[in-house]
Design an enzyme around this catalytic site. Structure first.
Site, PDB file in Angstrom:
ATOM      1  N   ASP A 151       0.834  -1.206   0.000  1.00 51.45           N
ATOM      2  CA  ASP A 151       0.000   0.000   0.000  1.00 51.45           C
ATOM      3  C   ASP A 151       0.868   1.255   0.000  1.00 51.45           C
ATOM      4  O   ASP A 151       0.543   2.244   0.651  1.00 51.45           O
ATOM      5  CB  ASP A 151      -0.919  -0.022   1.233  1.00 51.45           C
ATOM      6  N   CYS A 211     -23.436  -4.793   2.025  1.00 50.80           N
ATOM      7  CA  CYS A 211     -22.444  -3.726   2.176  1.00 50.80           C
ATOM      8  C   CYS A 211     -22.962  -2.403   1.640  1.00 50.80           C
ATOM      9  O   CYS A 211     -22.712  -1.339   2.226  1.00 50.80           O
ATOM     10  CB  CYS A 211     -21.133  -4.114   1.487  1.00 50.80           C
ATOM     11  N   CYS A 258     -13.750   3.154   9.061  1.00 44.48           N
ATOM     12  CA  CYS A 258     -15.099   2.591   9.182  1.00 44.48           C
ATOM     13  C   CYS A 258     -15.057   1.152   8.687  1.00 44.48           C
ATOM     14  O   CYS A 258     -14.489   0.867   7.632  1.00 44.48           O
ATOM     15  CB  CYS A 258     -16.088   3.415   8.355  1.00 44.48           C
TER      16      CYS A 258
END
Length: 368
Positions: A151, A211, A258
């Site tokens: 990342d 989701c 979140c």
């Protein structure tokens, strides 16, 4: 050593075994042809869904062309590392109920920090162990071309992981695995080794839209499409300035990241705890109150967040996020003298960003 297909197959199997020894849950190998991703990525950028994340557009299509990023690359060794805290081992999935309860009105004065950020910074953990894996390969075969990523560069990690067979892209855009859900990190070694490829697997989301339905800010604007500008993870981590007024009430007590789209995904009943102590909870971030964390001094923040991914947002944004959470406690019928006093104590904060969000929070409590 690498003159025959047999030797390459043996090396690939050995790499996977070494990966497990280093704490990775799985390692697979993919090619690096991501041409099919380019049109969708360009459309996402043109819609402005990346918000202030200018780095998403800074490298053009290099993100979808690993061989331009690391010349000579023909393969990606893609690794998965689970990150749920070890304490969740053997609790029969009760952790999901506890995490969901943290988001309810009764827990409005509790700070909710994304699960991945409660322990050590994953960048450091994965990078170190991927480098150890690359070193083992070098010791085995001699010098070879490679570069380690976690990342940390323009790499389409989910696309590579999907090609490698580590899972499929869920409708929330994260990678899903039938045996491990989505609570895991990804890392890659881009290399010039012609290793045998692993096969991708099919999608298993079906007609499920959990989701999409549960996202507090409706940031998942359609299956497989995320408007980051509305995502709470973006708002509390990537956004440098003021959180839009219309989105503040929707954030609730989520002060860093979140997990909702993952917590309510049926596949995460199979999520696996980490085998490493690195992701164990630090600083009580699984139970701390908003008032407690809002009361940290800058020195305390820097000291306690040493080695945490949270430290990168800095103290001002930390206080900004806490102020929003404290303000939202009022809507959940939690308006205590302690909350109001904590907010008033920062009404003259040196940071204009903090002051603005404190004033908004006090207004929610009718105490402006």
């Amino acid at each position: 050593m690498l003159a025959t297909d047999h030797n390459l197959i043996a090396l690939a199997n050995t790499i996977k075994a070494w990966g497990r020894e280093l704490g990775f849950a799985d390692i697979r190998i993919s090619d690096v042809d991501l041409a099919q991703q380019e049109a969708g990525f360009q459309a996402w950028l043109e819609l402005g869904y990346h918000g202030e994340m200018d780095y998403m557009a800074a490298h053009g299509m290099k993100r979808a062309r690993p061989a331009e990023l690391v010349p000579g690359t023909i393969r990606a060794i893609v690794a998965r590392m689970d990150y749920l805290p070890r304490e969740y081992q053997g609790d029969d999935g009760q952790w999901r109920q506890r995490e969901q309860a943290r988001l309810e009105k009764a827990a409005a004065d509790t700070a909710t920090v994304s699960l991945y950020a409660r322990g050590r910074d994953y960048h450091k953990v994965l990078r170190s162990r991927l480098q150890q894996l690359a070193d083992r390969i070098k010791d085995e075969i001699g010098e070879f071309g490679y570069r380690v990523f976690t990342d940390s560069a323009p790499v389409m990690e989910v696309a590579l992981a999907q090609k490698a067979g580590l899972g499929w892209r869920g409708k929330h855009t994260l990678l899903l695995n039938r045996e491990a859900g989505s609570f895991f990190f990804l890392g890659e070694i881009l290399t010039d080794l012609p290793l045998p490829l692993d096969a991708p697997i099919s999608s298993h989301c079906g007609q499920c839209s959990a989701c999409i339905d549960v996202c507090p800010t409706k940031a998942i604007v359609g299956p497989y499409r995320l408007d980051a500008r509305r995502c709470i993870s973006y708002l509390t981590i990537e956004l440098k300035g003021s959180i839009p007024l219309e989105l503040r009430p929707l954030i609730g007590n989520r002060v860093y990241g979140c997990d909702d789209c993952q917590l309510f995904c049926p596949w995460n009943k199979f999520a696996q705890p980490s085998t490493l102590g690195d992701f164990d909870v630090r600083n009580g971030l699984d139970r701390a109150t908003l008032v407690e964390l809002f009361g940290w001094t800058e020195a305390q923040f820097n000291s306690r967040m040493e080695g945490s991914p949270i430290r990168r947002i800095g103290y001002q944004r930390w206080l900004r996020n806490m102020a929003v959470g404290l303000g939202n406690a009022a809507a959940a019928d939690v308006s205590t003298p302690e909350i109001v006093a904590a907010l008033r104590a920062r009404i003259d904060d040196p940071s204009e960003l903090v002051r603005e969000h404190v004033e908004w929070a006090l207004l929610q409590h009718g105490a402006a």
